[in-house]
Design a protein around this motif. Structure first.
Motif, short mmCIF file in Angstrom:
data_model
loop_
_atom_site.label_atom_id
_atom_site.label_comp_id
_atom_site.label_asym_id
_atom_site.label_seq_id
_atom_site.Cartn_x
_atom_site.Cartn_y
_atom_site.Cartn_z
N SER A 19 0.80 -1.15 -0.07
CA SER A 19 0.16 -0.10 -0.01
C SER A 19 0.81 1.20 -0.01
O SER A 19 2.10 1.40 0.43
CB SER A 19 -0.94 0.16 1.20
OG SER A 19 -0.15 0.08 2.39
N ALA A 20 0.39 2.45 -0.56
CA ALA A 20 0.95 3.56 -0.58
C ALA A 20 1.20 3.93 0.93
O ALA A 20 0.26 3.81 1.75
CB ALA A 20 0.17 4.43 -1.36
N ASP A 21 2.05 4.99 1.25
CA ASP A 21 2.07 5.46 2.53
C ASP A 21 2.87 7.01 2.70
O ASP A 21 3.52 7.27 1.65
CB ASP A 21 3.27 4.55 3.21
CG ASP A 21 3.19 4.60 4.71
OD1 ASP A 21 2.66 5.21 5.53
OD2 ASP A 21 4.15 4.08 5.45
N TRP A 22 2.97 7.61 3.67
CA TRP A 22 3.59 8.59 3.78
C TRP A 22 4.12 8.85 5.20
O TRP A 22 3.39 8.21 5.94
CB TRP A 22 2.67 10.32 3.41
CG TRP A 22 1.59 10.14 4.14
CD1 TRP A 22 0.25 9.95 4.28
CD2 TRP A 22 1.54 11.17 5.60
NE1 TRP A 22 -0.39 10.38 5.13
CE2 TRP A 22 0.31 11.22 6.15
CE3 TRP A 22 2.56 11.96 6.01
CZ2 TRP A 22 0.02 11.79 7.20
CZ3 TRP A 22 2.36 12.58 7.27
CH2 TRP A 22 0.77 12.58 7.81
N ARG A 23 5.06 9.75 5.57
CA ARG A 23 5.79 9.67 6.70
C ARG A 23 6.40 11.00 6.86
O ARG A 23 6.97 11.63 5.77
CB ARG A 23 6.66 8.68 6.95
CG ARG A 23 6.37 7.26 6.86
CD ARG A 23 5.69 6.63 8.11
NE ARG A 23 5.30 5.33 7.88
CZ ARG A 23 6.00 3.97 7.93
NH1 ARG A 23 7.14 4.23 8.48
NH2 ARG A 23 5.47 3.19 7.72
N MET A 24 6.47 11.60 8.09
CA MET A 24 7.46 12.58 8.14
C MET A 24 8.67 12.03 8.66
O MET A 24 8.86 10.96 9.59
CB MET A 24 7.06 13.44 9.44
CG MET A 24 5.94 14.46 9.00
SD MET A 24 5.42 15.51 10.18
CE MET A 24 4.42 14.29 11.31
N GLY A 25 9.99 12.38 8.33
CA GLY A 25 11.20 11.97 8.27
C GLY A 25 12.19 12.85 8.38
O GLY A 25 11.93 14.05 8.45
N THR A 26 13.59 12.48 8.89
CA THR A 26 14.74 13.17 8.73
C THR A 26 15.74 12.74 8.09
O THR A 26 16.05 11.64 7.93
CB THR A 26 15.10 13.23 10.43
OG1 THR A 26 14.13 13.66 11.47
CG2 THR A 26 16.18 14.09 10.42
N ASP A 42 15.48 9.05 7.63
CA ASP A 42 15.00 8.02 8.81
C ASP A 42 13.47 8.38 8.98
O ASP A 42 13.08 9.30 9.05
CB ASP A 42 15.64 8.48 10.06
CG ASP A 42 15.15 7.87 11.17
OD1 ASP A 42 14.15 7.05 11.28
OD2 ASP A 42 15.79 8.04 12.19
N ILE A 43 12.44 7.33 8.80
CA ILE A 43 11.36 7.55 8.65
C ILE A 43 10.59 6.94 9.93
O ILE A 43 9.40 6.66 10.04
CB ILE A 43 10.51 6.73 7.62
CG1 ILE A 43 10.97 5.42 7.37
CG2 ILE A 43 11.03 7.50 6.16
CD1 ILE A 43 10.06 4.50 6.36
N GLY A 44 11.57 6.67 10.99
CA GLY A 44 11.18 6.25 12.29
C GLY A 44 11.23 4.64 12.36
O GLY A 44 11.24 4.02 11.61
N GLY A 45 10.92 4.33 13.73
CA GLY A 45 10.86 2.98 13.89
C GLY A 45 11.95 2.17 13.53
O GLY A 45 12.33 0.97 13.33
#
Length: 83
Positions: A19-26, A42-45
């Motif tokens: 599935s498509a996704d979006w994230r806040m990252g660094t 880095d998208i977390g986790g």
């Protein structure tokens, strides 16, 4: 873990991956081909992805907070720096 749990985990993983996704990252690193359009985010986790950089995001810097999108094929792109 019984068979139902295993099937549930496999289906959930397949759904997440397709599935498509979006994230806040660094932005964690500028790759050697950053000028060609990719960087590490880095998208977390504990997950870092290689992402294509949108042409409008012209001056990436390590530490930038960014908006990252993933398409259904699992390819990531950074569309913008967040304020």
């Amino acid at each position: 873990m019984d068979l139902a749990d295993i099937i549930h985990d496999v289906v959930r993983r397949l759904m997440d991956e397709s599935s498509a996704d979006w994230r806040m990252g660094t932005v964690t690193a500028l790759t050697p081909d950053s000028t060609a359009g990719t960087l590490l985010v880095d998208i977390g986790g504990g997950t870092t992805v290689k992402a294509r950089r949108a042409a409008t995001y012209t001056s990436p810097v390590v530490g930038d907070r960014v908006w990252a999108d993933r398409n259904r094929l699992g390819e990531w792109r950074v569309t913008a720096k967040l304020a």
